[in-house]
Design a protein around this motif. Sequence first.
Motif, PDB file in Angstrom:
ATOM      1  N   ASP A   1       0.860  -1.120   0.082  1.00  0.00           N
ATOM      2  CA  ASP A   1      -0.011  -0.103   0.084  1.00  0.00           C
ATOM      3  C   ASP A   1       0.766   1.241   0.080  1.00  0.00           C
ATOM      4  N   LEU A   2       0.941   2.062  -1.117  1.00  0.00           N
ATOM      5  CA  LEU A   2       1.718   3.176  -1.453  1.00  0.00           C
ATOM      6  C   LEU A   2       1.132   4.413  -0.752  1.00  0.00           C
ATOM      7  N   THR A   3      -0.011   4.314  -0.524  1.00  0.00           N
ATOM      8  CA  THR A   3      -0.770   5.665  -0.268  1.00  0.00           C
ATOM      9  C   THR A   3      -0.232   6.031   1.243  1.00  0.00           C
ATOM     10  N   GLN A   4       0.769   5.269   1.963  1.00  0.00           N
ATOM     11  CA  GLN A   4       1.138   5.772   3.125  1.00  0.00           C
ATOM     12  C   GLN A   4       2.168   6.623   2.983  1.00  0.00           C
ATOM     13  N   TYR A   5       2.907   6.748   1.517  1.00  0.00           N
ATOM     14  CA  TYR A   5       3.965   7.596   1.093  1.00  0.00           C
ATOM     15  C   TYR A   5       3.426   8.708   0.172  1.00  0.00           C
ATOM     16  N   LEU A   6       1.979   8.995   0.268  1.00  0.00           N
ATOM     17  CA  LEU A   6       1.568   9.960  -0.621  1.00  0.00           C
ATOM     18  C   LEU A   6       2.099  11.380  -0.114  1.00  0.00           C
ATOM     19  N   TRP A   7       2.312  11.735   1.002  1.00  0.00           N
ATOM     20  CA  TRP A   7       2.560  12.892   1.505  1.00  0.00           C
ATOM     21  C   TRP A   7       3.904  13.347   1.027  1.00  0.00           C
ATOM     22  N   ILE A   8       4.891  12.363   0.585  1.00  0.00           N
ATOM     23  CA  ILE A   8       6.072  12.605  -0.083  1.00  0.00           C
ATOM     24  C   ILE A   8       5.963  13.236  -1.540  1.00  0.00           C
ATOM     25  N   ALA A   9       4.879  12.486  -2.172  1.00  0.00           N
ATOM     26  CA  ALA A   9       4.520  12.882  -3.593  1.00  0.00           C
ATOM     27  C   ALA A   9       4.024  14.199  -3.286  1.00  0.00           C
ATOM     28  N   TRP A  10       3.240  14.750  -2.448  1.00  0.00           N
ATOM     29  CA  TRP A  10       2.559  15.912  -2.577  1.00  0.00           C
ATOM     30  C   TRP A  10       3.674  17.079  -2.434  1.00  0.00           C
ATOM     31  N   LEU A  11       4.918  16.671  -1.323  1.00  0.00           N
ATOM     32  CA  LEU A  11       6.066  17.759  -1.276  1.00  0.00           C
ATOM     33  C   LEU A  11       6.694  17.805  -2.309  1.00  0.00           C
ATOM     34  N   VAL A  12       6.802  16.744  -3.126  1.00  0.00           N
ATOM     35  CA  VAL A  12       7.939  16.686  -4.322  1.00  0.00           C
ATOM     36  C   VAL A  12       7.132  17.523  -5.365  1.00  0.00           C
ATOM     37  N   LEU A  13       5.954  17.364  -5.326  1.00  0.00           N
ATOM     38  CA  LEU A  13       4.949  17.935  -6.478  1.00  0.00           C
ATOM     39  C   LEU A  13       5.028  19.476  -6.127  1.00  0.00           C
ATOM     40  N   ALA A  14       4.911  19.834  -4.761  1.00  0.00           N
ATOM     41  CA  ALA A  14       4.913  21.406  -4.423  1.00  0.00           C
ATOM     42  C   ALA A  14       6.249  21.878  -5.026  1.00  0.00           C
ATOM     43  N   LEU A  15       7.295  21.176  -4.746  1.00  0.00           N
ATOM     44  CA  LEU A  15       8.630  21.677  -4.976  1.00  0.00           C
ATOM     45  C   LEU A  15       8.817  22.006  -6.248  1.00  0.00           C
ATOM     46  N   ILE A  16       8.476  20.926  -7.295  1.00  0.00           N
ATOM     47  CA  ILE A  16       8.632  21.034  -8.626  1.00  0.00           C
ATOM     48  C   ILE A  16       7.772  22.429  -9.005  1.00  0.00           C
ATOM     49  N   PHE A  17       6.585  22.647  -8.338  1.00  0.00           N
ATOM     50  CA  PHE A  17       5.769  23.876  -8.944  1.00  0.00           C
ATOM     51  C   PHE A  17       6.548  25.113  -8.578  1.00  0.00           C
ATOM     52  N   VAL A  18       7.096  25.168  -7.262  1.00  0.00           N
ATOM     53  CA  VAL A  18       7.797  26.381  -6.839  1.00  0.00           C
ATOM     54  C   VAL A  18       9.179  26.633  -7.965  1.00  0.00           C
ATOM     55  N   ILE A  19       9.761  25.476  -8.358  1.00  0.00           N
ATOM     56  CA  ILE A  19      10.977  25.687  -9.140  1.00  0.00           C
ATOM     57  C   ILE A  19      10.457  25.998 -10.557  1.00  0.00           C
ATOM     58  N   VAL A  20       9.339  25.605 -11.004  1.00  0.00           N
ATOM     59  CA  VAL A  20       8.784  26.184 -12.305  1.00  0.00           C
ATOM     60  C   VAL A  20       8.492  27.678 -12.259  1.00  0.00           C
ATOM     61  N   GLU A  21       7.831  27.898 -10.911  1.00  0.00           N
ATOM     62  CA  GLU A  21       7.548  29.393 -10.618  1.00  0.00           C
ATOM     63  C   GLU A  21       8.557  30.377 -10.755  1.00  0.00           C
ATOM     64  N   LEU A  22       9.775  29.897 -10.153  1.00  0.00           N
ATOM     65  CA  LEU A  22      10.902  30.711 -10.301  1.00  0.00           C
ATOM     66  C   LEU A  22      11.403  30.889 -11.741  1.00  0.00           C
ATOM     67  N   LEU A  23      10.874  30.004 -12.652  1.00  0.00           N
ATOM     68  CA  LEU A  23      11.581  30.172 -13.765  1.00  0.00           C
ATOM     69  C   LEU A  23      10.419  31.041 -14.786  1.00  0.00           C
ATOM     70  N   THR A  24       9.111  31.104 -14.232  1.00  0.00           N
ATOM     71  CA  THR A  24       8.098  31.868 -15.226  1.00  0.00           C
ATOM     72  C   THR A  24       7.663  33.139 -14.447  1.00  0.00           C
ATOM     73  N   LEU A  25       7.521  33.233 -13.254  1.00  0.00           N
ATOM     74  CA  LEU A  25       7.287  34.418 -12.275  1.00  0.00           C
ATOM     75  C   LEU A  25       5.918  35.018 -12.728  1.00  0.00           C
ATOM     76  N   GLU A  26       4.956  34.137 -13.070  1.00  0.00           N
ATOM     77  CA  GLU A  26       3.546  34.521 -13.215  1.00  0.00           C
ATOM     78  C   GLU A  26       2.556  34.151 -12.246  1.00  0.00           C
ATOM     79  N   PHE A  27       3.025  33.695 -11.119  1.00  0.00           N
ATOM     80  CA  PHE A  27       2.292  33.272  -9.994  1.00  0.00           C
ATOM     81  C   PHE A  27       1.167  32.098 -10.128  1.00  0.00           C
ATOM     82  N   THR A  28       1.493  31.580 -11.514  1.00  0.00           N
ATOM     83  CA  THR A  28       0.534  30.282 -11.631  1.00  0.00           C
ATOM     84  C   THR A  28       0.728  29.216 -11.032  1.00  0.00           C
ATOM     85  N   PHE A  29       2.099  28.782 -10.964  1.00  0.00           N
ATOM     86  CA  PHE A  29       2.889  27.770 -10.505  1.00  0.00           C
ATOM     87  C   PHE A  29       2.766  27.801  -8.927  1.00  0.00           C
ATOM     88  N   LEU A  30       2.849  29.059  -8.445  1.00  0.00           N
ATOM     89  CA  LEU A  30       2.874  29.490  -7.093  1.00  0.00           C
ATOM     90  C   LEU A  30       1.681  29.086  -6.219  1.00  0.00           C
TER      91      LEU A  30
END
Length: 159
Positions: A4-33
């Motif tokens: 059951d990998l759903t117990q590790y889903l919190w890691i996926a949420w953190l990684v996804l948020a980190l990816i969005f922040v990195i993309v936001e730093l490249l675009t600077l349009e507040f969408t990915f933020l």
Amino acid sequence: MLPDLTQYLWIAWLVLALIFVIVELLTLEFTFLMLAAGTLVGGLGTNLLSAPWWLQVAAAAAVSALLLFTIRPLLLRALRRSSAHIPTNVDALAGIGARVLVPFVDGAGSVKLDNGETWTARLTDPTADVAVGSRLIVHAVRGATVEVVAAGPKENTHG
């Protein structure tokens, strides 16, 4: 039997948020933020409350959409309001004062601008009579030449 990998889903949420922040730093349009905030608040927040995965995804999507359509326009408006256009380089020369260095012949001569630069100049009114040392104002920049106009009598008296 699969684990059951759903117990590790919190890691996926953190990684996804980190990816969005990195993309936001490249675009600077507040969408990915906004997507990152929705991921953290909606996805990770409901994960910490032990909600099922489908509810986590729905909450992340709902919070992201809410932020995109409410907070993002306010942030963009505030950002654009505070960034007034300030002319720089050649655009900043229009309106600056100048002194005649070389006598004008057929409307062409040389001036020293108030910022210390020496430019080839052309009078907007070639019939104007300007002597060496006369005060002029830059009207426009045309390539490597400035177009100048005679300054008013008030500006001619200052030295």
